[in-house]
Design an enzyme around this catalytic site. Structure first.
Site, PDB file in Angstrom:
ATOM      1  N   ASP A 132       1.054  -1.232  -0.136  1.00  0.00           N
ATOM      2  CA  ASP A 132      -0.029  -0.005  -0.032  1.00  0.00           C
ATOM      3  C   ASP A 132       0.864   1.278  -0.092  1.00  0.00           C
ATOM      4  O   ASP A 132       2.134   1.145   0.144  1.00  0.00           O
ATOM      5  CB  ASP A 132      -1.109   0.159   1.083  1.00  0.00           C
ATOM      6  N   GLU A 146     -17.446  10.192   4.665  1.00  0.00           N
ATOM      7  CA  GLU A 146     -16.907   8.912   5.204  1.00  0.00           C
ATOM      8  C   GLU A 146     -16.198   8.423   3.812  1.00  0.00           C
ATOM      9  O   GLU A 146     -16.503   8.516   2.627  1.00  0.00           O
ATOM     10  CB  GLU A 146     -18.013   7.927   4.950  1.00  0.00           C
TER      11      GLU A 146
END
Length: 840
Positions: free
Chosen positions: A224, A589
């Site tokens: 990542d 969100e």
């Protein structure tokens, strides 16, 4: 290659090596629900919405369209000498982490809480992305984030996930195993966090022992982004960048999304931390992947290179986006108010996401050609009705919400004195300071744009309306809009401009708003101006974009306008029916956000209820006595207990993509019979959930939750009814290796054609140890005309479908005993059962 060149090729932004004929290549590309951050592309519903379709054949169509557009875009970029980020063939999708907790902000990117549903959707998505050519991959898909990764976002660089091995093997790993073994996924992305003390992006247990040794993975692993930095800086597993780089490569991470490998690997080799042959081995994996994609072969030899650019945003892709949105919509409740009558005279569309494009997109999205908001969809579907819109409240309390003020409508703008056109003259520049000749000049009817890594002219080029010199870059561009403002009434107007990044607003040559500086988000400012009806005012808005997300708006509030809350309530009083459109957007969100609001933290949620601003508005709308239909835009479960008790109808639209507004209207007016199903459990507002940072599965998801949900996993209603009957097993006793055929008849007993999602669950009758209460092991979405019946068939095998992890034996096993085969319309709506006895 020199050692330094090798190390540089193992970073996501691999530079060119001209003497070897190696072009530059950036491995970082996104395709979560459409090609993302690469300009114009078809935007499908967010991943959680695609999961709500419970339709794997449809998912195959979606991923084929995405890969067609990705290939076409890549070759167009390549022909123009572009080799940058978001222009390649290696895509970091899908996200198959388990959505174990509704508070996780990135849960919207997943296929929900169930490993089986996630695996079926994920495998189908990967196959569509990677194609079926025996020689050349169409794209590389990437299964992420491996593994045990689902928040909290604020702690993702530091926490150590330590689930029981049973939870690891039965919940967190099965989807990854399926994508590796069945999907033949070419890449896996590691996670930021630790797992059992090891960095997930440098874990011997995960990457060597599990992924390669046990599952036979032949592809490559990418970290990542900047997760290699975390190994030494935050996790403190080692002390230096070169030690982190050596550890990651040794344990199986070939590609660094970040900037650690390039400078640190040569140092690590010289210090004896890693052998150059180990670097070579990793690099061979990466170049093999590029060769499988045909990057070094003449394009005429590569089947996928012949996909024309015209497929990008093709009309049939737009139609498919609408169909997916239709199939994703979940009807939670309906007391008969839906579908709405075409004879309805007055409709009030109220709420903060009714006319917000962001409510369609979620995160990781491309630039849609002509997004249709829910308000516009309702207006299109009901041309003879009076449709009144009132936003009412902001999305959440305390948010400086640039979408709160209505855009200035075209009839109040003209590009020049005496012009009969409506809108403002837009001059688009390839510079960020309005210098040089404009690349494009056009009239824009309204100023309300949002681009995610896309050029303002991408959509025009996709439709063939702009060519060559008219293109504008995705970053470092500027726009000047000019013309005249025509106020309809005299009085004091509140004129508002908003942008990411800089903007300046002039009226009659006077500078009224000046924010010619960079902004990390869409920032708004307003000014009060006295204007006279019948007079034309010169208007100029200047805007520039530096990098990444771009957006700009020009809005106003007219004199005498009621406060938004009162305006919404009055609109409800004057209507025959109210459609409340609210919930969440990707602005509140999402992934590791820095701006927090009440009920939200770092992109995660601290309160699963609808935000308080919206709850108060809903109660006031309900008090008018008019029927209120709730439409929720969201990427996660919402605790809407009050609405369930008081409102006649509730729809979940998720983040429904570019044609989401049309799809919602199709369902509201009955042109589409809803059949979406919940891929997550909706919990009650007072439910005490386990600690968010606890990765134990006990008490989580329908598989382990002992309480009564607000709405169960798999729930979704229809405008028709279905009966189940004649459930049969071809054998009721079986050894673990024997296959069992399950058949049942499903009949449409209503008056409308519709889809039913037939679901199969297996439940242990006398469990020998702690395990899931029940587990989905089959689903089929079928279409039935009124009165039509169909026999549905499922195949199950105990060794595959009933296995659990035996921690004593360190292996999977099947417990002999009785199991209930359940079929029905949701995990809680079981219509028929049979008992299966499994022998040794």
């Amino acid at each position: 290659m020199t050692l330094e060149e090798k190390a540089a090729q193992m970073a996501n932004g691999a530079p060119a090596i001209p003497r070897l004929g190696v072009p530059a290549y950036d491995w970082w590309n996104e395709a979560l629900h459409g090609v993302a951050r690469a300009g114009a592309a078809t935007v499908f519903p967010q991943a959680i919405g695609m999961a709500a379709t419970f339709d794997t054949p449809l998912m195959a169509q979606i991923s084929t369209v995405i890969s067609d557009e990705a290939r076409a875009k890549h070759h167009e970029f390549f022909r123009n000498g572009q080799h940058g980020r978001y222009q390649g063939l290696t895509f970091w999708s899908p996200n198959i982490n388990i959505f174990r907790d509704p508070r996780w902000g990135r849960g919207q990117e997943t296929y929900g809480e169930d490993p089986y549903l996630t695996a079926r959707m994920g495998v189908t998505f990967v196959k569509g992305l990677q194609g079926d050519d025996p020689k050349y991959r169409k794209l590389d898909a990437t299964a992420k984030h491996f593994a045990v990764h689902s928040g909290p976002e604020a702690d993702r660089h530091t926490f150590d996930a330590r689930p029981s091995e049973r939870d690891l093997r039965e919940t967190y790993l099965p989807a990854f195993e399926a994508l590796v073994k069945e999907g033949q996924v070419d890449a896996v992305m590691g996670a930021y966090n630790r797992v059992y003390g090891e960095s997930a992006s440098a874990s011997k247990f995960l990457l060597q022992d599990t992924l390669r040794r046990d599952w036979g993975f032949k592809g490559y692993v990418v970290s990542d982004c900047w997760a290699i930095v975390d190994i030494w800086k935050h996790h403190k597993i080692v002390a230096t960048p070169e030690e982190a780089a050596a550890l990651a490569v040794k344990n199986g991470t070939e590609l660094d999304c970040g900037d650690t490998y390039a400078p640190s690997l040569p140092v690590a080799v010289r210090k004896g931390l890693i052998a150059e042959s180990e670097v070579d081995k990793a690099l061979v994996q990466l170049f093999t992947a590029r060769m499988r994609l045909g990057m070094f072969d003449p394009p005429e030899q590569v089947r996928w290179a012949r996909i024309p650019y015209s497929v990008n945003q093709a009309p049939e892709h737009d139609a498919l986006s609408r169909k997916v949105a239709q199939e994703s919509i979940v009807l939670l409740k309906n007391d008969g108010v839906l579908p709405l009558s075409r004879e309805t005279k007055r409709i009030a569309v109220v709420g903060p996401t009714a006319d917000d494009t962001m409510a369609l997109l979620g995160n990781y999205y491309g630039t849609p050609a002509a997004p249709v908001t829910i308000l516009q969809g309702i207006r299109d579907a009901a041309p003879n009705a009076q449709v009144v819109h009132a936003r009412g409240v902001d999305l959440v309390e305390g948010r400086d919400d640039p979408a709160a003020t209505p855009l200035i409508e075209p009839q109040y703008l003209r590009p020049a004195k005496g012009s009969t056109e409506r809108g403002l003259r837009g001059e688009y520049f390839r510079s960020r300071d309005l210098s040089g000749a404009p690349a494009l000049v056009r009239v824009d009817s309204q100023i309300g744009f949002r681009w995610d890594r896309g050029s303002p002219t991408d959509n025009l080029m996709a439709r063939g309306e702009a060519h060559g010199g008219q293109s504008v870059p995705a970053d470092n561009f500027s726009i000047r809009w000019s013309g005249q403002l025509l106020p309809p009434v005299s009085g004091t107007y509140q004129i508002e401009a908003a942008a990411n990044d800089g903007f300046r607003l002039y009226v009659d040559g006077k500078l009224l708003l000046d924010h010619w500086d960079k902004s990390d988000r869409l920032r708004a400012d307003s000014v009060s101006v006295k204007l006279d009806a019948g007079r034309a005012y010169d208007l100029r808005l200047e805007y520039y974009e530096e990098e990444r997300d771009a957006g700009v708006r020009l809005a106003w509030r007219m004199p005498g306008a009621k406060p938004p809350f009162e305006e919404a309530v009055q609109a409800a009083r004057d209507s025959d029916v109210v459609v409340f459109v609210g919930g969440l957007t990707g602005d509140v969100e999402g992934e590791e956000m820095t701006v927090n609001y009440p009920g939200f933290s770092g992109g995660d949620r601290t309160d699963t209820r609808l935000p308080e601003t919206q709850r108060k508005l809903l109660e006031a709308l309900h008090a008018t006595g008019k029927p209120v239909v709730m439409v929720l835009t969201t990427g996660s479960a919402l605790a809407v207990d009050w609405a369930k008790q008081n409102l006649p109808a509730i729809l979940v639209a998720w983040y429904p993509g570019q044609r989401g507004g049309n799809a919602v209207a199709d369902v509201l007016f009955g042109d589409t019979n809803p059949a979406g199903r919940l891929p997550v459990t909706f919990y009650k507002a007072d439910e005490k959930l386990p600690a968010f940072d606890d990765y134990a599965m006990r008490g989580r998801t329908y598989r382990y939750f002992e309480g009564e949900p607000l709405y169960a996993f798999g729930h979704g209603l229809s405008y028709t009814t279905f009966d189940y009957g004649n459930l049969k097993l071809d054998r009721e006793r079986a050894a673990s290796s024997q296959a069992i055929k399950v058949t049942l008849d499903v009949k449409n007993t209503g008056t409308r054609a519709g889809d039913e999602v037939v679901q199969l669950y297996l439940k242990p009758v006398d469990p020998k140890h702690e395990r899931a209460r029940k587990e989905m092991r089959g689903f089929q979405r079928i279409h039935l005309a009124p009165g039509e019946s169909r026999t549905v068939t499922f195949d199950i095998t105990p060794a595959k479908d009933l296995r659990t992890w035996d921690e004593n034996r360190d292996a999977y096993s099947v417990d002999p005993g009785r199991y209930e085969v359940q079929v029905g319309a949701s995990s809680a709506d079981v219509r028929a059962t049979k008992t299966l006895t499994v022998t040794k």
